[in-house]
Design an enzyme around this catalytic site. Structure first.
Site, PDB file in Angstrom:
ATOM      1  N   HIS A  45       0.642   4.669   6.162  1.00 58.79           N
ATOM      2  CA  HIS A  45       0.347   5.291   4.871  1.00 58.79           C
ATOM      3  C   HIS A  45       0.784   6.745   4.884  1.00 58.79           C
ATOM      4  O   HIS A  45       0.897   7.361   5.944  1.00 58.79           O
ATOM      5  CB  HIS A  45      -1.130   5.138   4.544  1.00 58.79           C
ATOM      6  CG  HIS A  45      -1.541   3.711   4.403  1.00 58.79           C
ATOM      7  ND1 HIS A  45      -2.386   3.086   5.290  1.00 58.79           N
ATOM      8  CD2 HIS A  45      -1.173   2.764   3.514  1.00 58.79           C
ATOM      9  CE1 HIS A  45      -2.545   1.824   4.930  1.00 58.79           C
ATOM     10  NE2 HIS A  45      -1.812   1.604   3.857  1.00 58.79           N
ATOM     11  N   SER A  84       0.809  -1.217   0.000  1.00 56.42           N
ATOM     12  CA  SER A  84       0.000   0.000   0.000  1.00 56.42           C
ATOM     13  C   SER A  84       0.843   1.268   0.000  1.00 56.42           C
ATOM     14  O   SER A  84       0.411   2.304  -0.529  1.00 56.42           O
ATOM     15  CB  SER A  84      -0.937  -0.001   1.210  1.00 56.42           C
ATOM     16  OG  SER A  84      -0.211  -0.194   2.404  1.00 56.42           O
ATOM     17  N   ASP A 138      -2.601   6.234  10.815  1.00 56.99           N
ATOM     18  CA  ASP A 138      -2.231   4.845  11.083  1.00 56.99           C
ATOM     19  C   ASP A 138      -0.726   4.658  11.234  1.00 56.99           C
ATOM     20  O   ASP A 138      -0.267   3.584  11.614  1.00 56.99           O
ATOM     21  CB  ASP A 138      -2.764   3.913  10.006  1.00 56.99           C
ATOM     22  CG  ASP A 138      -2.275   4.270   8.610  1.00 56.99           C
ATOM     23  OD1 ASP A 138      -1.092   4.587   8.446  1.00 56.99           O
ATOM     24  OD2 ASP A 138      -3.092   4.217   7.671  1.00 56.99           O
TER      25      ASP A 138
END
Length: 609
Positions: free
Chosen positions: A585, A460, A582
């Site tokens: 990211h 990601s 988080d």
């Protein structure tokens, strides 16, 4: 007849409060809260949920058996009403409060939270999260109601189990045979979990499933037949009491060690681990419910009783509090005072819930509410509930959907093999000298490297940087996918990227965000690229495996001449502005920083200087 009546009267006086169970509840909820505050503090704290499952199975069965032996029947309506009064009001207040708070502070999330709220109200949260493929451990989205999956399983159990046990008591009758049936069903539940669990994959289906988690509750059910708490002797001989206390003490030590050592990435817990851990919990319960045991008295200390009585309230409120507060900070780089705020708000909301919602409704039912202003406490409670409920009903009706979005904030993949077929990229503005000045200089941050043709494979984080990196290295081949683990890259290379194996090839591997891997798995991946120049991007991820995967990458760079470490961990140190809440990211500044760090390693020195 008289003998039977005397036996019934005797049984009616045998129920008793078991402080040891509240003590065990306290330990379980503390473990869960610590785990949700910071996983690295107590990596196995999530096992506290299974402790609650075992306790629920044991206590509910004990009460039902006691009622059946006392009255010759079980009043299902009365049982369900008690459960309703004990559980439902607090959950409804929580769900309405969270939904309304989301509208006020995070209106863009209102649609997804509304959907979670519907699932919570009807006690199907676990199946809703299975249907939407939510990963309990690594789902980074804002989901303050996600913890209600376990209450959904318990409520489903409370609805169905009493009917089952009544049927078995009236037909099978013998406790030994009924216990055997429940044991067989528990093994079926265990076998089903093992069958559908896949190694190294997130386990939402097996973790959230009522069918796969039934095994834990049924072990508590079986113990109630074997070790009925209301029939235990108050004064056993000293040797037996010592054995019982020793079992409890030893079991508790093992349980606490598991709370410390077990990792939520472990595959073994889905292959019999939950069953084994729950089995150990049975020994703790056996000792905790004994009326004269020293271990039970130790667990039943005043502090643990206070926490244990409020364990339900603490469980309800801690996760929404943590979710809201932590969403404004970067995970892994959290100031210590944030955790203090978490605890204070959790305790305050839990105490309010316990004193003014749960306890009054459990004792008084609907009489706990009144519109008579002379009944001060019921009146205040009613008005407050109306102030929460009315706007929430408008939210449920869709009146505020225009503020939200039902689309994920992050795309799931970035693959230039697909994008470049359709995308015509404009000439970079920085390459054009509009002013015609001889001293015009291009911004190095936006320098374009048309001669570089690297392959980038990642997770990601690679998705995050894909577009920006492509602007500077337009001929890069980028393959990023959310949730990708390192072990998934080897078959991907065999399928698509075998040609990147000579000295002129540049390969950037950004894999390590989503889980641990072994040295052998990393070496296998490196070997796939032959003599290519390989660049390993290490990770900054607030998870227990961070240091291990980074060390493996550093060791590989030292071991292989064609392998270079791109130290993103060092580059991002102290830069909380690089990260989303988080802690993994990337925000735009982080995207630029990581892209720059990779380019700094792969670009010819004379060009980048």
């Amino acid at each position: 007849m008289k003998s039977k009546l005397n036996r019934t009267n005797q049984l009616k006086h045998q129920t008793r409060y078991m402080p040891g169970l509240d003590g065990l509840r306290a330990i379980a909820v503390i473990g869960i809260i610590i785990y949700h505050l910071n996983k690295q503090w107590l990596s196995g704290g999530f096992l506290g949920v299974d402790t609650f499952f075992v306790i629920s199975g044991y206590l509910i069965t004990s009460l039902l058996l006691y009622e059946f032996e006392s009255n010759g029947a079980i009043d299902l309506k009365a049982f369900w009403l008690r459960r309703f009064k004990r559980l439902i009001p607090a959950v409804f207040v929580l769900v309405f409060t969270v939904t309304l708070t989301t509208l006020i502070f995070k209106p863009e999330q209102i649609i997804s939270i509304k959907q979670d709220a519907f699932a919570a109200i009807f006690y199907v949260s676990n199946w809703w999260y299975i249907a939407t493929d939510v990963n309990y451990f690594e789902q980074f989205a804002f989901m303050p109601l996600k913890h209600l999956w376990s209450l959904a399983i318990e409520e489903q159990f409370y609805i169905c189990f009493p009917i089952v046990i009544v049927v078995l008591l009236l037909t099978v009758k013998k406790y030994r045979n009924i216990s055997l049936i429940f044991w067989i069903v528990s093994l079926i539940s265990l076998a089903f979990m093992i069958y559908i669990a896949q190694p190294h994959m997130h386990h939402s289906r097996v973790y959230f499933g009522t069918d796969t988690r039934l095994q834990t509750m049924l072990l508590g059910v079986i113990l109630a037949f074997i070790w009925p708490p209301f029939k235990l002797k108050e004064n056993p001989n000293k040797a037996l009491r010592t054995i019982i206390d020793s079992m409890g003490g030893f079991g508790m030590i093992i349980l606490l060690l598991l709370f410390i050592k077990v990792d939520d990435n472990s595959d073994w817990i889905y292959n019999g681990g939950f069953y084994l851990i729950s089995g150990i919990t049975l020994f703790v319960i056996m000792s905790a419910v004994h009326p004269s045991g020293y271990f039970a008295k130790m667990l039943g200390n005043a502090l643990f009783i206070y926490i244990g009585k409020r364990s339900y309230s603490l469980y309800l409120w801690h996760f929404p509090v943590i979710s809201f507060i932590h969403s404004y900070f970067v995970d892994g780089q959290m100031p210590i005072y944030v955790y203090a705020i978490d605890i204070i708000f959790t305790v305050v909301f839990s105490e309010i819930s316990y004193r003014y919602i749960e306890t009054p409704f459990r004792k008084q039912g609907l009489k706990a509410f009144s519109l008579n202003r002379f009944k001060k406490a019921p009146f205040i409670r009613t008005v407050t509930l109306m102030l929460i409920t009315v706007p929430t009903l408008f939210i449920f009706a869709g009146a505020f959907d225009k503020f939200g979005t039902n689309q994920p904030n992050q795309q799931s993949s970035y693959n230039t093999n697909e994008i470049d077929k359709y995308l015509v990229r404009p000439i970079p503005v920085d390459d054009v000298n509009f002013l015609g000045k001889s001293d015009f200089k291009k911004d190095k941050k936006n320098e374009v490297y048309t001669d570089l043709k690297p392959l980038l494979i990642g997770d990601s984080v690679m998705v995050d940087i894909g577009e920006t990196f492509k602007e500077q290295v337009p001929n890069a081949n980028i393959d990023g996918k959310v949730g990708r683990n390192l072990y998934e890259a080897a078959p991907l290379v065999d399928q698509k990227y075998k040609q990147y194996n000579n000295k002129s090839s540049q390969v950037i591997l950004e894999l390590g965000t989503n889980g641990d891997f072994s040295e052998a798995q990393l070496e296998e991946l490196i070997s796939k690229f032959g003599k290519a120049n390989i660049y390993l991007v290490n990770t900054r991820v607030p998870r227990s495996y961070e240091s291990h995967v980074n060390q493996l990458m550093a060791d590989a760079a030292k071991k292989h001449e064609n392998v270079t470490l791109v130290d993103w961990y060092k580059r991002s140190e102290g830069h909380s502005e690089y990260f989303a809440p988080d802690g993994i990211h990337l925000e735009p500044s982080g995207v630029r920083a990581l892209s720059d760090e990779i380019i700094k390693h792969i670009a010819p020195k004379k060009e980048h200087s």
